[in-house]
Design a protein around this motif. Structure first.
Motif, PDB file in Angstrom:
ATOM      1  N   PRO A 138       0.834  -1.207   0.000  1.00 44.73           N
ATOM      2  CA  PRO A 138       0.000   0.000   0.000  1.00 44.73           C
ATOM      3  C   PRO A 138       0.871   1.260   0.000  1.00 44.73           C
ATOM      4  CG  PRO A 138      -0.312  -1.282   2.020  1.00 44.73           C
ATOM      5  CD  PRO A 138       0.650  -2.025   1.174  1.00 44.73           C
ATOM      6  N   ALA A 139       0.347   2.347  -0.534  1.00 44.66           N
ATOM      7  CA  ALA A 139       1.101   3.604  -0.680  1.00 44.66           C
ATOM      8  C   ALA A 139       1.659   4.111   0.640  1.00 44.66           C
ATOM      9  CB  ALA A 139       0.218   4.671  -1.316  1.00 44.66           C
ATOM     10  N   GLU A 140       0.933   3.946   1.738  1.00 43.78           N
ATOM     11  CA  GLU A 140       1.407   4.459   3.030  1.00 43.78           C
ATOM     12  C   GLU A 140       2.670   3.739   3.519  1.00 43.78           C
ATOM     13  OE1 GLU A 140      -2.260   1.873   3.594  1.00 43.78           O
ATOM     14  OE2 GLU A 140      -1.819   3.661   2.443  1.00 43.78           O
ATOM     15  N   SER A 141       3.025   2.627   2.926  1.00 47.79           N
ATOM     16  CA  SER A 141       4.258   1.922   3.293  1.00 47.79           C
ATOM     17  C   SER A 141       5.501   2.737   2.954  1.00 47.79           C
ATOM     18  CB  SER A 141       4.328   0.570   2.581  1.00 47.79           C
ATOM     19  OG  SER A 141       3.259  -0.240   2.960  1.00 47.79           O
ATOM     20  N   LEU A 142       5.376   3.693   2.022  1.00 50.86           N
ATOM     21  CA  LEU A 142       6.525   4.534   1.644  1.00 50.86           C
ATOM     22  C   LEU A 142       7.026   5.396   2.797  1.00 50.86           C
ATOM     23  CD1 LEU A 142       5.642   5.675  -1.965  1.00 50.86           C
ATOM     24  CD2 LEU A 142       7.629   4.364  -1.234  1.00 50.86           C
ATOM     25  N   GLU A 143       6.199   5.561   3.827  1.00 52.55           N
ATOM     26  CA  GLU A 143       6.626   6.331   4.991  1.00 52.55           C
ATOM     27  C   GLU A 143       7.710   5.610   5.786  1.00 52.55           C
ATOM     28  OE1 GLU A 143       3.261   7.570   7.361  1.00 52.55           O
ATOM     29  OE2 GLU A 143       2.050   7.822   5.548  1.00 52.55           O
TER      30      GLU A 143
ATOM     31  N   PRO B 162      10.516   3.271   4.587  1.00 50.48           N
ATOM     32  CA  PRO B 162      11.319   2.487   3.642  1.00 50.48           C
ATOM     33  C   PRO B 162      12.313   1.539   4.327  1.00 50.48           C
ATOM     34  CG  PRO B 162      11.993   4.787   3.613  1.00 50.48           C
ATOM     35  CD  PRO B 162      10.757   4.711   4.442  1.00 50.48           C
ATOM     36  N   ASP B 163      12.819   1.922   5.507  1.00 52.79           N
ATOM     37  CA  ASP B 163      13.742   1.033   6.218  1.00 52.79           C
ATOM     38  C   ASP B 163      13.074  -0.282   6.582  1.00 52.79           C
ATOM     39  OD1 ASP B 163      15.945   2.690   6.130  1.00 52.79           O
ATOM     40  OD2 ASP B 163      15.478   3.665   8.029  1.00 52.79           O
ATOM     41  N   TYR B 164      11.815  -0.212   6.975  1.00 51.32           N
ATOM     42  CA  TYR B 164      11.091  -1.422   7.343  1.00 51.32           C
ATOM     43  C   TYR B 164      10.842  -2.310   6.132  1.00 51.32           C
ATOM     44  CZ  TYR B 164      10.279   0.733  11.879  1.00 51.32           C
ATOM     45  OH  TYR B 164      10.441   1.308  13.101  1.00 51.32           O
ATOM     46  N   ILE B 165      10.698  -1.706   4.967  1.00 53.57           N
ATOM     47  CA  ILE B 165      10.484  -2.493   3.757  1.00 53.57           C
ATOM     48  C   ILE B 165      11.773  -3.205   3.363  1.00 53.57           C
ATOM     49  CG2 ILE B 165       9.926  -2.402   1.294  1.00 53.57           C
ATOM     50  CD1 ILE B 165       8.193   0.080   1.935  1.00 53.57           C
ATOM     51  N   VAL B 166      12.858  -2.450   3.264  1.00 55.58           N
ATOM     52  CA  VAL B 166      14.122  -2.994   2.791  1.00 55.58           C
ATOM     53  C   VAL B 166      14.737  -3.968   3.797  1.00 55.58           C
ATOM     54  CG1 VAL B 166      16.473  -2.364   2.101  1.00 55.58           C
ATOM     55  CG2 VAL B 166      14.550  -1.008   1.332  1.00 55.58           C
ATOM     56  N   ASN B 167      14.553  -3.706   5.077  1.00 53.89           N
ATOM     57  CA  ASN B 167      15.168  -4.543   6.114  1.00 53.89           C
ATOM     58  C   ASN B 167      14.169  -5.450   6.817  1.00 53.89           C
ATOM     59  OD1 ASN B 167      17.792  -3.361   5.786  1.00 53.89           O
ATOM     60  ND2 ASN B 167      16.956  -1.532   6.743  1.00 53.89           N
ATOM     61  N   ALA B 168      13.088  -5.776   6.168  1.00 56.98           N
ATOM     62  CA  ALA B 168      12.037  -6.576   6.801  1.00 56.98           C
ATOM     63  C   ALA B 168      12.547  -7.921   7.290  1.00 56.98           C
ATOM     64  CB  ALA B 168      10.876  -6.777   5.836  1.00 56.98           C
ATOM     65  N   ASP B 169      13.433  -8.574   6.528  1.00 57.35           N
ATOM     66  CA  ASP B 169      13.927  -9.881   6.962  1.00 57.35           C
ATOM     67  C   ASP B 169      14.762  -9.779   8.229  1.00 57.35           C
ATOM     68  OD1 ASP B 169      15.840  -8.479   5.530  1.00 57.35           O
ATOM     69  OD2 ASP B 169      16.725 -10.265   4.610  1.00 57.35           O
ATOM     70  N   ILE B 170      15.575  -8.728   8.349  1.00 60.29           N
ATOM     71  CA  ILE B 170      16.400  -8.533   9.547  1.00 60.29           C
ATOM     72  C   ILE B 170      15.518  -8.212  10.750  1.00 60.29           C
ATOM     73  CG2 ILE B 170      18.175  -7.068  10.594  1.00 60.29           C
ATOM     74  CD1 ILE B 170      19.263  -6.678   7.713  1.00 60.29           C
ATOM     75  N   ILE B 171      14.537  -7.354  10.548  1.00 60.72           N
ATOM     76  CA  ILE B 171      13.629  -6.980  11.635  1.00 60.72           C
ATOM     77  C   ILE B 171      12.848  -8.204  12.105  1.00 60.72           C
ATOM     78  CG2 ILE B 171      11.575  -5.611  12.195  1.00 60.72           C
ATOM     79  CD1 ILE B 171      12.751  -3.488  10.207  1.00 60.72           C
ATOM     80  N   ASP B 172      12.418  -9.041  11.166  1.00 61.71           N
ATOM     81  CA  ASP B 172      11.666 -10.244  11.518  1.00 61.71           C
ATOM     82  C   ASP B 172      12.516 -11.193  12.358  1.00 61.71           C
ATOM     83  OD1 ASP B 172       9.359 -11.987  11.322  1.00 61.71           O
ATOM     84  OD2 ASP B 172      10.579 -13.223   9.991  1.00 61.71           O
TER      85      ASP B 172
END
Length: 156
Positions: free
Chosen positions: A129-134, A136-146
């Motif tokens: 969803p568009a609001e995910s652009l707020e 970007p660190d969570y998108i790119v590093n999702a595997d590390i955060i998980d």
């Protein structure tokens, strides 16, 4: 049109498409006009466009029989929309799709399997969803955060 259907691919009996040969091709939302000067003007014509998925299945005799019967009777020779689990960059999820035409096959493969290939039309392009652009660190590093969250947070 709803984003789900009351028809589902029988994934409890049939395998999902193979990874080999699988591919997604978004339909362009852009309208491009070429001018005589050599320049072009382009604009977004649509915000929501479908995506085509090239899929291949490998079925046993019984699975091939069930698939062809399901295709003919349940999805009306590929005309009806149905829910199907597919893998995209967003992960494994059910997507609303339909066949663009009849499948190719069955083609005998490996002595005891039948190969079927088809192109599916996904109702929507699978993007966040568009609001995910707020974030970007969570998108790119999702595997590390998980990994960190599952390792460090206490179990509830």
């Amino acid at each position: 049109m709803p984003k789900t259907s009351n028809i589902s691919y029988p994934s409890e009996y049939l395998p999902i498409p193979l990874w080999d040969g699988y591919g997604l091709k978004p339909i362009s939302p852009i309208l491009r006009t070429q001018f005589t000067s050599g320049r072009s003007r382009q604009r977004r014509l649509y915000k929501s466009t479908p995506t085509e998925a090239s899929v291949t299945w490998m079925f046993s005799d019984g699975e091939a029989q069930l698939f062809e019967l399901w295709f003919r009777e349940t999805v009306n020779d590929g005309v009806a929309w149905f829910n199907m689990p597919l893998r995209t960059p967003l992960g494994m999820s059910d997507y609303l799709c339909r066949f663009t035409d009849i499948y190719d096959g069955p083609t005998p493969t490996g002595g005891k399997y039948w190969q079927f290939t088809a192109t599916l039309e996904l109702w929507e392009r699978p993007v966040l969803p568009a609001e995910s652009l707020e974030f970007p660190d969570y998108i790119v590093n999702a595997d590390i955060i998980d990994i960190a969250a599952n390792r460090e947070w206490p179990k509830s």
